[in-house]
Structures are given as C-alpha cells and as structure tokens.
Design an enzyme around this catalytic site. Structure first.
Site, PDB file in Angstrom:
ATOM      1  N   ARG A   1       0.838  -1.209   0.000  1.00 15.58           N
ATOM      2  CA  ARG A   1       0.000   0.000   0.000  1.00 15.58           C
ATOM      3  C   ARG A   1       0.869   1.254   0.000  1.00 15.58           C
ATOM      4  O   ARG A   1       0.564   2.243  -0.680  1.00 15.58           O
ATOM      5  CB  ARG A   1      -0.958  -0.012   1.206  1.00 15.58           C
ATOM      6  CG  ARG A   1      -1.942   1.148   1.167  1.00 15.58           C
ATOM      7  CD  ARG A   1      -3.024   1.020   2.225  1.00 15.58           C
ATOM      8  NE  ARG A   1      -2.511   1.167   3.577  1.00 15.58           N
ATOM      9  CZ  ARG A   1      -3.244   1.009   4.676  1.00 15.58           C
ATOM     10  NH1 ARG A   1      -4.525   0.707   4.578  1.00 15.58           N
ATOM     11  NH2 ARG A   1      -2.710   1.164   5.871  1.00 15.58           N
TER      12      ARG A   1
ATOM     13  N   GLU B   1     -16.191   6.360   5.281  1.00 14.65           N
ATOM     14  CA  GLU B   1     -15.420   5.675   6.331  1.00 14.65           C
ATOM     15  C   GLU B   1     -15.457   6.553   7.561  1.00 14.65           C
ATOM     16  O   GLU B   1     -16.137   7.574   7.583  1.00 14.65           O
ATOM     17  CB  GLU B   1     -13.978   5.440   5.863  1.00 14.65           C
ATOM     18  CG  GLU B   1     -13.218   6.713   5.497  1.00 14.65           C
ATOM     19  CD  GLU B   1     -11.772   6.452   5.059  1.00 14.65           C
ATOM     20  OE1 GLU B   1     -11.245   5.352   5.289  1.00 14.65           O
ATOM     21  OE2 GLU B   1     -11.175   7.390   4.494  1.00 14.65           O
TER      22      GLU B   1
ATOM     23  N   LYS C   1      -2.628   6.868   1.215  1.00 11.35           N
ATOM     24  CA  LYS C   1      -2.434   7.156   2.638  1.00 11.35           C
ATOM     25  C   LYS C   1      -1.350   8.234   2.732  1.00 11.35           C
ATOM     26  O   LYS C   1      -0.171   7.952   2.933  1.00 11.35           O
ATOM     27  CB  LYS C   1      -2.059   5.882   3.401  1.00 11.35           C
ATOM     28  CG  LYS C   1      -2.318   6.009   4.902  1.00 11.35           C
ATOM     29  CD  LYS C   1      -2.417   4.661   5.574  1.00 11.35           C
ATOM     30  CE  LYS C   1      -2.363   4.766   7.083  1.00 11.35           C
ATOM     31  NZ  LYS C   1      -3.474   5.489   7.703  1.00 11.35           N
TER      32      LYS C   1
HETATM   33  N1  PXG Z   1      -9.371   4.948   7.112  1.00  7.58           N
HETATM   34  C1  PXG Z   1      -8.490   5.913   7.427  1.00  7.58           C
HETATM   35  C2  PXG Z   1      -8.724   7.298   6.972  1.00  7.58           C
HETATM   36  C3  PXG Z   1      -7.349   5.571   8.175  1.00  7.58           C
HETATM   37  O1  PXG Z   1      -6.453   6.515   8.486  1.00  7.58           O
HETATM   38  C4  PXG Z   1      -8.117   3.277   8.258  1.00  7.58           C
HETATM   39  C5  PXG Z   1      -9.220   3.662   7.502  1.00  7.58           C
HETATM   40  C6  PXG Z   1      -7.957   1.834   8.626  1.00  7.58           C
HETATM   41  O2  PXG Z   1      -6.914   1.251   7.839  1.00  7.58           O
HETATM   42  P1  PXG Z   1      -5.952   0.098   8.408  1.00  7.58           P
HETATM   43  O3  PXG Z   1      -5.032  -0.167   7.276  1.00  7.58           O
HETATM   44  O4  PXG Z   1      -5.251   0.662   9.624  1.00  7.58           O
HETATM   45  O5  PXG Z   1      -6.809  -1.026   8.758  1.00  7.58           O
HETATM   46  C7  PXG Z   1      -7.154   4.250   8.606  1.00  7.58           C
HETATM   47  C8  PXG Z   1      -5.950   3.860   9.410  1.00  7.58           C
HETATM   48  C9  PXG Z   1      -3.651   6.776  14.326  1.00  7.58           C
HETATM   49  C10 PXG Z   1      -3.860   5.612  13.438  1.00  7.58           C
HETATM   50  O6  PXG Z   1      -2.486   7.168  14.524  1.00  7.58           O
HETATM   51  C11 PXG Z   1      -4.611   5.760  12.283  1.00  7.58           C
HETATM   52  C12 PXG Z   1      -4.799   4.682  11.440  1.00  7.58           C
HETATM   53  C13 PXG Z   1      -4.236   3.479  11.747  1.00  7.58           C
HETATM   54  C14 PXG Z   1      -3.465   3.336  12.907  1.00  7.58           C
HETATM   55  C15 PXG Z   1      -3.290   4.412  13.773  1.00  7.58           C
HETATM   56  O7  PXG Z   1      -4.639   7.332  14.831  1.00  7.58           O
HETATM   57  N2  PXG Z   1      -5.558   4.886  10.331  1.00  7.58           N
END
Ligand code: PXG
Length: 288
Positions: free
Chosen positions: A50, A182, A149
C-alpha cells in the site's frame, strides 16, 4: 527510544527533520500505521505494498526497496526491544525550497517510529462505541483519492474535531453524494441479515489492511461479506455495526447520532469477528 532516520538508528532526541522538508511544509508524503503483535508484524507485505501504491500515486520514488523497508521496519522494533507496538513508517518528499515543486526535492526522507499504542479504552470494546455523523464530508476521490495514505490528514482531523465537539471518539464521514465513506481513522462495517457490508474504496474509503483481514476472517467463519453503498439509513436498520483499523482493531459501535443500533449492545457477529481477529494477529505475520 531509537528511531530509524535516513539510514541510521538515532536517539529520539536526535531524530530531527528540516523545516524545509515538504512533508512538513505541504503534507507531501505517504505513511503506514502498522502493528506488531507478540513479535510478529501483522500483514507487513500488504502495508508495504500500500505504501508503494501511495508513493506511486503521488510520483514519489521510494528510496528503499520492499526488502529494505521490511528490514528497517523489523530492525526498529528490535532496536527498541519491542514485542507489541505501533509502527509508523513515513516517507516524505524530502527537503526542497519554499515552492511546491516536488521535482526540486532531490531526496525523500524516510523514518520509522516504533512505540507503544493506546487503543480505545477497554470499556468501549466491552460496551461498544457511540459515534456520530459529522458535517465535514470525506474528500472527493477526484480531488485527492482517499486510497492514498498521504500525510494530508486535515480532512480527517476536521472530522475528528467535530466528533469531539459532539462528545464522540470517532465519526462517520459521508462522501459528497451522501453515502458513507469511512470514519476519520477507521473503516466501517454493518451486519444486516447475517451479512457483513462495507463501503467500497470508490465511495471514499481507504483500503484498510484490517478491513481486508476482515474479508479473510469472514470467509474462514463462513459469514457472507461484500462491498455495498451504505447510507445512514442502512446503519439505522442494521443489526450490528463495527469499525476496523490498525489502531482500533475491531471495535463495536452501538449508537449513531444518539440512536441505538440493533440491540444497543455489541452484537454476536461482531464478537466472533473480533475474537477471530485477535487469534489471527497472534499467528499471522512477519517475525521480526
Ligand atoms: N481509514 C483511514 C482514513 C485511516 O487513516 C483506516 C481507515 C484503517 O486502515 P488500516 O489499514 O489501519 O486497517 C485508517 C488507518 C492513528 C492511526 O495514529 C490511524 C490509522 C491506523 C493506525 C493508527 O490514529 N488509520
């Protein structure tokens, strides 16, 4: 704490970046939030893939290969004697002048932080989260694809601030057609008539790594799962709702905008998925 920064492991106090770094000046860069469980990094290859796609989408050439990125990520965990951690892998456009021009930034900056993570308080895993729908819409994929991301998180941060103003820890963000995209840092699932439903990436969702693990888990458990356009109405009539993310893992949602979802308690399918997820993270993964 030791931080990996551009080829070296340095003390936290020495992990410093130029004020001319375009990651800071413009949010020009990409990142991953990754989890280490019991000495195994969960779905590291998927995170690195990713990251490569995010970098490619913004025409940022990663200065390290997949193997090198994997190695520095594991080594950062080892250097800090961690077995359970949250890993932040960041690649910025690097140092340039005060113009936007990314082509004037000769060398991307790469750093890796591995640290403790604070999940949502346990009571929310036991009793479920109350979330809200915020007025700020998720950014239109034609303006900036949410599948990237990137270090530009202001859209999500505005959503997070609004969530807090409404007394909630997380919020549903709609896309500009009014469909659920989301949450500010999590993907959304609902359970309806025994089926798991989640918005497609084309609705403005990140292709979450946890979300993709849920597809594998649903298959393993024999629970039907598919992508579907969802509205708030679908949540109102859902039997269950939960969120997924590397930080949150799988967390039940029992209220939206003050309205109870299903029985108002974490539901049985959510519990099964959460338990299967917790089992999976212990056995799957890259040994550091
Ligand atoms: N949507 C968004 C906008 C995100 O930032 C997810 C979905 C979930 O994706 P993953 O790949 O983690 O299953 C994210 C992920 C934090 C933090 O520091 C943010 C995320 C993941 C881990 C920690 O708040 N965002």
């Amino acid at each position: 704490m030791k931080i990996y920064l551009d080829g070296k492991f340095v003390d936290e106090a020495d992990a410093k970046i130029s004020v001319f770094d375009h990651g800071l000046l413009y949010g020009d860069g990409v990142f991953e939030g990754i989890r280490l469980y019991g000495g195994n990094i969960f779905r590291l290859e998927e995170h690195l893939e990713r990251l490569e796609y995010s970098a490619k989408a913004i025409l940022l050439k990663l200065p390290l290969t997949r193997k090198e990125l994997s190695e520095v990520t594991c080594e950062t965990c080892r250097q800090n004697n961690l077995t359970d951690a949250y890993i932040r892998l960041v690649v910025t456009r690097g140092v340039g002048d005060l113009g936007l021009a990314p082509w004037l930034c000769p060398k991307p900056t790469v750093f890796v932080i591995a640290s403790k993570i604070t999940l949502y308080p346990q009571e929310h895993y036991d009793n479920g989260l109350a979330i809200v729908t915020v007025p700020t819409r998720r950014i239109n994929p034609a303006a900036l694809p949410p599948t990237i991301k990137s270090l530009n998180y202001l859209n999500n941060i505005l959503g997070k601030i609004e969530a807090r103003q409404f007394g909630a820890l997380e919020a549903i963000m709609l896309n500009d057609q009014g469909y659920i995209a989301e949450c500010t840092a999590d993907n959304v699932f609902i359970v309806h008539k025994g089926e798991l439903l989640t918005p497609a990436a084309s609705q403005g969702a990140l292709k979450g790594i946890t979300r993709s693990a849920i597809f594998a888990i649903a298959q393993e458990l024999g629970i039907p799962i598919r992508e579907q356009e969802l509205t708030r109405y679908d949540v109102w009539i859902a039997d269950e709702c939960f969120l997924t993310g590397s930080g949150a893992e799988v967390i039940p949602v029992v209220k939206l905008d003050g309205r109870e979802i299903g029985s108002g308690r974490p539901g049985p399918l959510t519990q099964r998925v959460l338990e299967a997820f917790r089992r999976r993270v212990r056995i799957e993964g890259t040994r550091i």
